[in-house]
Write a protein that holds these residues in place. Structure first.
Motif, mmCIF file in Angstrom:
data_model
loop_
_atom_site.group_PDB
_atom_site.id
_atom_site.type_symbol
_atom_site.label_atom_id
_atom_site.label_comp_id
_atom_site.label_asym_id
_atom_site.label_seq_id
_atom_site.Cartn_x
_atom_site.Cartn_y
_atom_site.Cartn_z
ATOM 1 N N SER A 9 -1.033 -36.454 -37.797
ATOM 2 C CA SER A 9 -0.653 -36.227 -36.390
ATOM 3 C C SER A 9 -1.868 -35.927 -35.511
ATOM 4 C CB SER A 9 0.330 -35.054 -36.302
ATOM 5 O OG SER A 9 0.396 -34.601 -34.955
ATOM 6 N N PRO A 10 -2.090 -36.739 -34.477
ATOM 7 C CA PRO A 10 -3.237 -36.483 -33.599
ATOM 8 C C PRO A 10 -3.040 -35.233 -32.737
ATOM 9 C CG PRO A 10 -1.903 -38.266 -32.716
ATOM 10 C CD PRO A 10 -1.312 -37.921 -34.059
ATOM 11 N N PHE A 11 -1.789 -34.917 -32.403
ATOM 12 C CA PHE A 11 -1.543 -33.705 -31.609
ATOM 13 C C PHE A 11 -1.781 -32.465 -32.473
ATOM 14 C CE2 PHE A 11 1.029 -36.872 -29.279
ATOM 15 C CZ PHE A 11 0.491 -36.703 -28.014
ATOM 16 N N SER A 36 9.934 -36.938 -38.174
ATOM 17 C CA SER A 36 10.389 -38.277 -37.808
ATOM 18 C C SER A 36 11.181 -38.130 -36.513
ATOM 19 C CB SER A 36 11.299 -38.852 -38.893
ATOM 20 O OG SER A 36 12.089 -39.891 -38.336
ATOM 21 N N PRO A 37 10.992 -39.053 -35.562
ATOM 22 C CA PRO A 37 11.733 -38.928 -34.297
ATOM 23 C C PRO A 37 13.227 -39.175 -34.468
ATOM 24 C CG PRO A 37 10.479 -40.974 -34.357
ATOM 25 C CD PRO A 37 10.083 -40.204 -35.574
ATOM 26 N N VAL A 51 11.549 -30.062 -32.242
ATOM 27 C CA VAL A 51 11.329 -30.582 -33.600
ATOM 28 C C VAL A 51 10.070 -31.453 -33.645
ATOM 29 C CG1 VAL A 51 12.549 -31.292 -35.678
ATOM 30 C CG2 VAL A 51 13.856 -30.764 -33.627
ATOM 31 N N LYS A 52 8.992 -30.902 -33.098
ATOM 32 C CA LYS A 52 7.732 -31.641 -33.087
ATOM 33 C C LYS A 52 6.626 -30.763 -33.644
ATOM 34 C CE LYS A 52 8.740 -34.691 -29.202
ATOM 35 N NZ LYS A 52 8.151 -35.446 -28.100
ATOM 36 N N ASP A 66 3.633 -26.760 -26.856
ATOM 37 C CA ASP A 66 3.159 -27.837 -27.684
ATOM 38 C C ASP A 66 1.654 -27.663 -27.937
ATOM 39 O OD1 ASP A 66 2.125 -28.456 -25.188
ATOM 40 O OD2 ASP A 66 3.177 -30.340 -24.954
ATOM 41 N N SER A 67 0.940 -28.777 -28.203
ATOM 42 C CA SER A 67 -0.482 -28.653 -28.546
ATOM 43 C C SER A 67 -1.282 -27.992 -27.418
ATOM 44 C CB SER A 67 -1.076 -30.017 -28.901
ATOM 45 O OG SER A 67 -1.096 -30.880 -27.784
ATOM 46 N N TYR A 112 5.906 -45.470 -33.255
ATOM 47 C CA TYR A 112 7.341 -45.334 -33.546
ATOM 48 C C TYR A 112 8.060 -46.667 -33.342
ATOM 49 C CZ TYR A 112 6.695 -40.258 -33.660
ATOM 50 O OH TYR A 112 6.294 -38.998 -33.985
HETATM 51 N N1 LIG Z 1 3.302 -33.192 -26.281
HETATM 52 C C1 LIG Z 1 3.383 -32.800 -27.659
HETATM 53 C C2 LIG Z 1 3.529 -34.058 -28.530
HETATM 54 C C3 LIG Z 1 3.741 -33.707 -29.996
HETATM 55 C C4 LIG Z 1 4.239 -34.912 -30.793
HETATM 56 O O1 LIG Z 1 4.692 -35.937 -30.234
HETATM 57 N N2 LIG Z 1 4.154 -34.777 -32.120
HETATM 58 C C5 LIG Z 1 4.690 -35.817 -32.969
HETATM 59 C C6 LIG Z 1 3.795 -36.020 -34.191
HETATM 60 S S1 LIG Z 1 2.236 -36.752 -33.690
HETATM 61 C C7 LIG Z 1 6.037 -35.370 -33.481
HETATM 62 O O2 LIG Z 1 6.216 -34.240 -33.865
HETATM 63 N N3 LIG Z 1 7.017 -36.287 -33.507
HETATM 64 C C8 LIG Z 1 8.333 -36.022 -33.968
HETATM 65 C C9 LIG Z 1 9.360 -36.392 -32.954
HETATM 66 O O3 LIG Z 1 9.016 -37.037 -31.940
HETATM 67 O O4 LIG Z 1 10.524 -36.056 -33.174
HETATM 68 C C10 LIG Z 1 2.163 -31.969 -28.046
HETATM 69 O O5 LIG Z 1 1.150 -32.067 -27.334
HETATM 70 O O6 LIG Z 1 2.214 -31.185 -29.004
#
Ligand SMILES: N[C@@H](CCC(=O)N[C@@H](CS)C(=O)NCC(=O)O)C(=O)O
Length: 202
Positions: A9-11, A36-37, A51-52, A66-67, A112
């Protein structure tokens, strides 16, 4: 503190780099968390309704996401090394972070669309439009505001995560051929332990 992250994960990598740059990593347990989205991770959902990852769980049970929020929280704990506190420097740094996050949003959406969405319902125009945002963002990064290469703050953390993610998931973008300043900058930035030690899997 516990940080829900994963190596791809880049974030999450933004947080992992900041944890190392601020020397807070010794106080943080990094928990490898699959996301997973389309299939919510129940443990993660208990901590973060979105859930991220990244999600940070403080010792008193408070969660942060978030990040951007987590990175600034860690930096504040460490005495503000990566986020300028005021003036034009602050807005430039936050804009650079926003630019990098926006490139990552577009890249993760393409990921995705191509790796998760069933092939029969993929939308090439969507992918092309997101790809356009990546290109526009890279061009803006290449010509980013003065000082881009002179220091390593939150904007540069984001840039390292962008370029590392493109190398990892989108080698076909071949960004080095078009952005020589970014290439030179990333070669130097990759020597930092925080960047080197958080690189996505080969
Ligand atoms: N804006 C968020 C984005 C975080 C994000 O999209 N993380 C992805 C992994 S790279 C995630 O958890 N995806 C799961 C989902 O979309 O349900 C941040 O900066 O933390």
């Amino acid at each position: 503190m516990r940080a829900r992250v994963n190596a791809a994960s880049p974030f999450a990598r933004k947080v992992r780099i900041v944890a190392r740059e601020t020397d807070l990593i010794a106080r943080i347990e990094e928990i490898d968390t699959a996301v997973s989205p389309v299939a919510a991770n129940a443990e993660l959902a208990a901590a973060n309704p979105l859930v991220k990852i990244p999600t940070l769980i403080l010792d008193d049970g408070t969660t942060l996401y978030d990040s951007r929020v987590i990175c600034e929280y860690l930096d504040a704990l460490a005495g503000n090394r990566l986020f300028p506190q005021s003036g034009v420097e602050r807005w430039q740094a936050l804009r650079l972070q926003a630019l990098c996050d926006g490139i990552l949003d577009a890249a993760v959406l393409i990921r995705y669309e191509t790796a998760v969405r069933p092939e029969a319902v993929r939308w090439p125009d969507w992918i092309a439009a997101q790809r356009g945002k990546i290109e526009g963002g890279l061009a803006a990064l290449e010509h980013a505001q003065p000082g881009f290469g002179a220091s390593f703050g939150i904007g540069q953390v984001g840039a390292a995560c962008v370029l590392g993610y493109l190398d990892f998931r989108f080698p076909d973008i071949a960004w080095r051929a078009r952005y020589p300043r970014l290439e030179a900058w990333f070669a130097e930035a990759s020597k930092r332990a925080s960047v080197h030690d958080t690189a996505p899997p080969a």
